[in-house]
Design a protein around this motif. Structure first.
Motif, PDB file in Angstrom:
ATOM      1  N   UNK A  53      14.561   0.821   1.814  1.00  0.00           N
ATOM      2  CA  UNK A  53      14.321   1.603   0.224  1.00  0.00           C
ATOM      3  C   UNK A  53      14.175   0.542  -0.432  1.00  0.00           C
ATOM      4  N   UNK A  54      14.846  -0.912   0.250  1.00  0.00           N
ATOM      5  CA  UNK A  54      14.735  -1.939  -1.576  1.00  0.00           C
ATOM      6  C   UNK A  54      13.508  -2.065  -0.617  1.00  0.00           C
ATOM      7  N   UNK A  55      13.208  -2.820   0.016  1.00  0.00           N
ATOM      8  CA  UNK A  55      11.525  -3.399   0.040  1.00  0.00           C
ATOM      9  C   UNK A  55      10.274  -2.891   0.499  1.00  0.00           C
ATOM     10  N   UNK A  56      10.660  -1.477   0.968  1.00  0.00           N
ATOM     11  CA  UNK A  56       9.152  -0.607   1.136  1.00  0.00           C
ATOM     12  C   UNK A  56       8.948   0.402   0.429  1.00  0.00           C
ATOM     13  N   UNK A  57       9.684   0.548  -0.492  1.00  0.00           N
ATOM     14  CA  UNK A  57       9.241   1.678  -1.699  1.00  0.00           C
ATOM     15  C   UNK A  57       8.623   1.005  -2.102  1.00  0.00           C
ATOM     16  N   UNK A  58       7.510   1.760  -3.361  1.00  0.00           N
ATOM     17  CA  UNK A  58       6.708   0.743  -4.048  1.00  0.00           C
ATOM     18  C   UNK A  58       8.127   0.388  -5.407  1.00  0.00           C
ATOM     19  N   UNK A  59       7.648  -0.563  -6.071  1.00  0.00           N
ATOM     20  CA  UNK A  59       8.015  -0.565  -7.345  1.00  0.00           C
ATOM     21  C   UNK A  59       8.025  -0.478  -8.283  1.00  0.00           C
ATOM     22  N   UNK A  60       8.452  -0.953  -9.962  1.00  0.00           N
ATOM     23  CA  UNK A  60       7.811  -1.160 -11.007  1.00  0.00           C
ATOM     24  C   UNK A  60       6.882  -1.900 -11.536  1.00  0.00           C
ATOM     25  N   UNK A  61       5.968  -2.211 -11.980  1.00  0.00           N
ATOM     26  CA  UNK A  61       4.462  -3.065 -11.622  1.00  0.00           C
ATOM     27  C   UNK A  61       5.205  -4.509 -12.427  1.00  0.00           C
ATOM     28  N   UNK A  62       4.981  -5.623 -11.789  1.00  0.00           N
ATOM     29  CA  UNK A  62       4.660  -6.239 -12.218  1.00  0.00           C
ATOM     30  C   UNK A  62       3.568  -6.848 -13.562  1.00  0.00           C
TER      31      UNK A  62
END
Lengths: 764, 160
Positions: free
Chosen positions: A285-294
């Motif tokens: 969930x942490x590494x494969x779910x896309x995040x909020x953009x930097x």
């Protein structure tokens, strides 16, 4: 409990609207009876697992799956080489199983379906992949360089062909008019949604070749469209796809797109010939779910001696990561606070999204707005100080007001920004506390967000079907999605109010593409407004049918009828009254009888932004102000939140308790973004994929929240309501940064504001 | 491995491999799906159950440990005909539930907290619940709900 500032015209007498109705599914959830994807099981179901890349950038030389295939209990092993190619994402640049090369550690290389999760896991270990590492690039500025390795070799450069640019008014003239000008740079990290329930789905093919996907998605109708691509690739293009929403264990934008794992689950189910469920572990969930953009932002703005803003110029670079999801479109929302939070006549905005070998980004609550607002609102304080004006007063001078047409052509209807600023000034005891720099400080962050839909897709609509049974009970079938925010309850309250019945007599059914009409999805804080209006208008049509039936029975004209407390009566003659259930039975049980069913599809008159990025994006805009008082320990850099107040112009509160819940939950997420949350990556690899190393707020971290609800009664909203899902976190970070500056004289321009940055000697 | 223990008031037995966690046994053998796995590493508290009245992360405890002990899950609260535990009622009434994934674990942790300290202050509630994460609510309404429940299940209304 929230303080409510009612409109000057007063508040109509409502039965249900505004009440603290408990969330409809709370009873089920509090007993552990809600079915999340983790709890779902169907007969003969297999378990799916994905093999992730071991490199940030590498050629795939060879994949040998023969040992995995021989493992007892393994029913399917798939790779990009033995399945048809399916690409997903906003730019269709993301093959669901990677072939030839990987571009990130989170890349899907192979997948397995097996009788148990343990067997599937074991099988992954038996897949041999030979890689040839390639030079990688992790910095978007470097990635723009001439010699940078190309992430997608079929593209000319790593800069996405998505040039975000908005020019409003005359920037040079705005600069000439300015008596004070400031310029700063800000930096915002990757953060992630941290839904308590991890992602997953279950795919099941039926005997006739039709597909059902069970998924905690926020966009079941757009997902249905995307999954049809998978069906076409499998030669099943004329078959039906049904998407059924499970209980959603949190979403916050993470489930606003379709992702490779969902297509992989469909492929596994197809090749195994059995239902397959695939659920992420917390680490995945942490590494494969896309995040909020930097985001890296450079911002400059200027004002006259009297405080009026003359221009604002913003340039940004967004790290797009290796693939494109909705993250790349967040500049369209960033433009909103840049152009329309305050009155600023001359605006220039430019943003570049750049491919790198990092994780990619998607939607997350606020959709770009928190990043842009952090830069704007931090700098509003810097500029106010230059001009020698109190920062709250500076905002009052420039605040947008009702009836304004902004340079981006937003038609501002209801707007309570000034009322919100006043409320926060009072609540924080601003005039007494501001400006002491004695370790305690106060700060504010204002915000604007879409509150009446947002046309980012061809349709911004939502459908509702309402049926009434023989006992006066109502079922509302809505295309909307509830992910915990309470849209089920809000829709029920709107329908109950319109039909003059008890909210307990309304059931809301949502979550099945075969059963309701279309909705674009739970995004853009649009559900109360759009799904709410859709339900309201459908209820109104049902009411008209009820009156048609009741009029001859009561011997009263149709237009004299009303419903209250479950009875139809005449306004001319209150004695002429009949229970709603009896009216419904009278309609049904006779020769040629009928039952009442009404439907409405509501698509708000929102406009897509044109080529110049102008257009009335939303029918209504939500304004608000976050205010905080902090105490900063100068030795340790620890920031204690003494007081947190959110004043929010919501148009009208439909459910006061759930509304407070949105404000408090948003504040918690905003505090996390401000003070502790950051996904750390080294050469593309996430270093903190767990709750020990990725900090979110815990109970003791959370301050009490003072909520002030400003009711401006929007002319287009259902009972005057506007959307509120995202705004409660948008203003957090600048309010905190500004309060810290007021407490210490130290300006931190990068998030999160961790203690190390406060004890460091130089300004960040 | 063969185990016998009390589960939600009933004497039960189970046969599970040695490495089975309590969480796995409760979900897979007894279909008590109210016990949620949020992380599997004891970081989020979603899987909280009571073992001999103490709250534990069932993902960290081996099933073998509960042999001869008393285990209570969210399914064991309340009673027949949909009767709720006062804590469950308070969570509903105070708006302490949004997505609901963390809720069963929250309720069980609160149960253990109130068993030890029947009328905690808001700060004591915060520290007592510190092992349970929630991403939706901002915790405020959960504190309200717990605060409203006194020893013996009466509703003192302190939090409302």
């Amino acid at each position: 409990m929230a303080k409510v500032l009612e409109p000057k015209t007063g508040r109509p007498e409502y039965q249900t609207v505004g009440a603290r109705v408990p969330k409809l599914d709370a009873l089920e959830k509090v007993q552990g009876k809600a079915t999340y994807i983790h709890d779902l099981k169907v007969p003969r179901m297999l378990y799916g697992k994905i093999l992730w890349s071991e490199h940030a950038h590498a050629r795939i030389r060879k994949i040998d799956t023969s040992r995995a295939e021989k493992l007892p209990g393994v029913k399917a092993v798939i790779t990009g080489y033995n399945t048809p190619e399916i690409k997903t994402g906003f730019f269709k640049d993301n093959p669901v199983l990677k072939k030839d090369k990987v571009r990130q550690f989170r890349d899907e290389v192979a997948a397995v379906a097996a009788e148990s999760e343990a067997i599937a896991e074991e099988a992954l270990g038996l897949i041999d992949v030979e890689y040839e590492p390639l030079p990688a690039v992790f910095d978007p500025v470097e990635a723009m360089g001439k010699d940078a390795p190309l992430i997608h070799e079929d593209k000319e450069s790593n800069v996405l062909k998505l040039p975000w640019k908005m020019v409003l008014g005359d920037l040079d003239e705005g600069r000439r008019q300015a008596d004070f000008v400031v310029e700063e740079s800000f930096s915002m990290p990757w953060v992630t949604h941290c839904c308590m329930g991890t992602s997953g789905c279950l795919a099941e093919f039926h005997a006739n070749g039709n597909l059902t996907v069970h998924s905690p998605t926020q966009i079941r109708y757009l997902a249905q469209r995307d999954f049809r691509d998978a069906m076409a690739a499998l030669g099943l293009k004329d078959k039906r796809v049904q998407v059924v929403t499970t209980a959603i264990g949190g979403a916050f934008g993470s489930k606003l797109d379709t992702y490779p794992f969902e297509f992989i689950t469909i492929l596994l189910a197809y090749y195994a010939g059995r239902p397959v469920k695939l659920v992420f572990s917390r680490e995945e969930e942490f590494f494969a779910t896309p995040s909020r953009q930097k985001v890296e932002a450079r911002i400059s703005q200027g004002c006259k001696k009297d405080g009026h803003l003359t221009f604002r110029e913003v340039e940004m670079v967004l790290d797009n990561g290796a693939y494109t999801s909705w993250g790349a479109t967040t500049p369209s929302v960033m433009m909103m606070p840049i152009s329309s939070l305050y009155k600023v006549p001359n605006v220039y905005y430019k943003a570049k999204c750049v491919y790198t070998n990092n994780i990619y980004a998607t939607a997350m609550r606020g959709y770009g707005n928190p990043q842009a607002t952090f830069a704007i609102e931090s700098q509003m304080d810097t500029l106010a100080e230059q001009a020698g004006i109190d920062p709250l007063e500076f905002r009052m001078i420039n605040a947008n007001t009702p009836g304004e047409l902004t340079p981006q052509n937003f038609e501002i209807g209801s707007c309570g920004l000034k009322e919100c600023l006043e409320a926060v000034r009072d609540s924080l005891n601003w005039d007494e506390k501001k400006g002491k720099q004695d370790g305690r400080g106060v700060g504010v962050g204002s915000l604007i967000h879409v509150g009446g839909g947002a046309r980012i897709y061809k349709s911004d609509g939502c459908g509702t079907i309402i049926k009434l049974d023989d006992f006066g009970k109502v079922t509302v079938m809505s295309g909307a999605t509830d992910m915990g925010q309470g849209s089920d309850t809000v829709i029920a309250q709107i329908v109950a109010e319109e039909l003059g019945i008890d909210v307990e007599d309304v059931a809301v059914a949502m979550g099945n593409t075969d059963m309701e009409t279309w909705d674009v999805g739970a995004h853009a804080s649009r559900t109360t407004f759009v799904a709410g209006n859709s339900a309201l208008f459908a209820a109104r049509k049902a009411k008209e049918q009820i009156f048609e039936i009741a009029a001859p029975i009561l011997q009263e004209p149709v237009d004299a009828l009303a419903i209250k407390e479950g009875s139809v009566y005449s306004l001319n003659n209150p004695e002429a009254s009949m229970q709603l259930a009896r009216v419904l039975r009278a309609a049904h049980f006779k020769t040629g009888g009928t039952q009442i069913v009404a439907s409405h599809f509501y698509d708000p008159p929102t406009q897509m932004l044109d080529k110049e990025m102008k257009g009335n994006f939303s029918v209504a805009y939500t304004y608000g102000v976050h205010g905080v008082e902090v105490e900063v320990d100068k030795e340790t850099g620890h920031v204690e939140i003494i007081k947190y107040v959110i004043a929010m112009d919501v148009g009208r509160a439909i459910n006061m308790m759930l509304l407070e819940g949105q404000l408090e939950g948003g504040a918690a997420m905003g505090l996390g973004y401000s003070l502790m949350e950051e996904l750390h990556a080294e050469k593309g690899k996430i270093l903190n994929p767990n709750f020990l190393d990725y900090k979110i707020l815990t109970f003791p971290d959370m301050p009490e929240v003072t909520s002030v609800i400003v009711e401006t009664e929007d002319q287009f909203g259902p009972f005057g309501a506007k959307g509120i899902g995202e705004p409660p976190l948008v203003g957090s970070a600048p309010a905190i940064a500004n309060a810290i500056y007021d407490a210490t004289g130290k300006r931190v321009r990068s998030l999160p504001i961790i203690p190390e940055k406060l004890v460091a000697q130089e300004d960040e | 491995m063969k185990l016998s223990f009390q589960l939600n008031g009933d004497a039960v037995t189970a046969e599970v491999p040695d490495h089975t966690t309590l969480l796995e046994m409760l979900r897979d053998e007894f279909e008590l799906l109210g016990v949620k796995e949020g992380c599997g590493h004891g970081e989020c508290g979603s899987c909280t159950v009571l073992v001999d009245q103490k709250s534990v992360n069932s993902c960290l405890m081996l099933a073998a440990y509960v042999n001869g002990k008393n285990v209570q899950t969210i399914e064991g609260l309340g009673g027949a005909q949909g009767r709720l535990d006062p804590l469950q009622e308070a969570f509903v009434k105070h708006g302490a539930v949004q997505c609901g994934f963390c809720t069963p674990g929250m309720v069980m942790s609160a149960k253990a907290l109130l068993a030890e300290n029947p009328s905690p202050s808001r700060d004591e509630i915060r520290w007592g619940m510190a092992g349970n994460l929630c991403r939706c609510t901002g915790y405020v309404k959960i504190v309200d709900a717990i605060e409203s429940v006194c020893k013996g299940g009466c509703s003192c209304g302190k939090g409302s």
